[in-house]
Design an enzyme around this catalytic site. Sequence first.
Site, short mmCIF file in Angstrom:
data_model
loop_
_atom_site.label_atom_id
_atom_site.label_comp_id
_atom_site.label_asym_id
_atom_site.label_seq_id
_atom_site.Cartn_x
_atom_site.Cartn_y
_atom_site.Cartn_z
N LYS A 156 28.91 43.10 41.40
CA LYS A 156 29.60 42.14 40.53
C LYS A 156 29.81 40.79 41.24
O LYS A 156 29.64 40.69 42.46
CB LYS A 156 30.94 42.72 40.08
CG LYS A 156 30.81 43.99 39.21
CD LYS A 156 30.05 43.75 37.91
CE LYS A 156 30.36 44.74 36.81
NZ LYS A 156 29.67 46.04 36.92
C1 LIG Z 1 30.46 47.25 36.02
C2 LIG Z 1 31.01 47.44 34.66
C3 LIG Z 1 32.04 48.34 34.38
C4 LIG Z 1 32.58 49.37 35.34
O1 LIG Z 1 32.73 49.02 36.59
P1 LIG Z 1 32.62 50.01 37.86
O2 LIG Z 1 33.46 49.27 38.82
O3 LIG Z 1 31.19 50.06 38.25
O4 LIG Z 1 33.19 51.31 37.49
C5 LIG Z 1 32.57 48.37 33.10
N1 LIG Z 1 32.09 47.59 32.13
C6 LIG Z 1 31.08 46.73 32.35
C7 LIG Z 1 30.61 45.87 31.23
C8 LIG Z 1 30.50 46.64 33.60
O5 LIG Z 1 29.47 45.82 33.80
#
Ligand SMILES: *Cc1c(COP(=O)(O)O)cnc(C)c1O
Length: 400
Positions: free
Chosen positions: A186
């Site tokens: 992210k």
């Molecule tokens: C990455 C993501 C999540 C969840 O995040 P994690 O930290 O990987 O559990 C939820 N929603 C969206 C749209 C994402 O891209």
Amino acid sequence: MPGFELFGELERKEVTDVLNNGVLMRYGFDGMRNGHWKAKELEVELQNKFQVKHAQLVSSGTAAVSMSLAVAGIGAGDEVIIPCFTFVASFEAIMMLGAVPVLVDIDDTLTLDIEEVKKSITSRTKAIMPVHMCGSMANLQALKSICDAHKIALIEDACQAIGGTYQGKALGSYGDVGSFSFDFVKTITCGEGGAVITNNSQFAQYADHYSDHGHDHVGNDRGAEEHPNLGYNFRISELNAAVGLAQIRRLNDFISIQKKHYTIIREALSQIPEITFRTVPEGGEENYSFLNFFLPNLEITRKVSNAFKKEGVDGCFHYYDNNWHYIRKWEHLKNVKSLYPVSDEVKKGLEYLKTKSFEKSDYFIGRNLSCLIKLSWTEDQVKERASKMVEIIKAILKEV
Ligand SMILES: *Cc1c(COP(=O)(O)O)cnc(C)c1O
């Protein structure tokens, strides 16, 4: 993105603070920690940066999304409207609570289609959860009026759009609750982690308790704390929070780098009349983590996607043929393949997926390429990439 591209001294320093005192837990051990409270500090940074009253860190974005629904009282049998273009975590988070994800078409914003949302409301709908995919947002004002009219919650999954804004507000802060992910890929990363932000003090207190086994965090003897409600362990560790603390302080820099790179590529692609770009709702500004554009049809898009891969233009996703982000390939959800028995409410609630088609979304996702904007590129690399993309697309358009 992702933020790990620019890891450096700042991240190292915060982690070293934690390792030097050895307290890896965010609660307690006051005497040993030499004043280091990385999770608490990061929560304050999030509150200040996004101008919200409360932020609660957790162990993942999935935990954050699930908790954002839990604090709003969503549970067994409740329906939550989400887009059919999202990450699997969005429906996982809903199903963790025994609630039912109601997947709805998207439009050229690549997020919820407002008319389809209206058609999908039933007496069991308890929340609408837009997912701000690939750095840009849903039409939040329209969704908020629907939520207000039906007295249901507006919950933002802003995991892919940290730093974007809508009508001057940070994405994640417009609805009743919003969530972020800080997983490894992210814009801001701490390895694994997530956060919920809200201006609702009751929701914030629930989040504080729920993420730590229901502990009420009153006094300084954990063993003597009360448990007003049931909870789980969704705590973040101090090591992860330390990395996040360094990263969040760099968010503005990351976004301006992304914006610069995005703009160079977008301007180059704009020379091609057959290309259109994703619609950003009025009053919104993306976080520039992806550049999303549409080609004339599915066939051309597949050809361009394959040619990009062959020619080394990496990080451009054709989600139509991708398992992670689009309903078309989610057989495990459609067939409710679970390790353990799932409630009849959820089974029945998901039956619609056996027959529902998503033609509107197919039309947009089939023609969409979503290109990751990297932080570590040099300006020359971005320019080279942009002209390569233009060359490839022009050649394919000429062929057909
Ligand atoms: C990455 C993501 C999540 C969840 O995040 P994690 O930290 O990987 O559990 C939820 N929603 C969206 C749209 C994402 O891209």
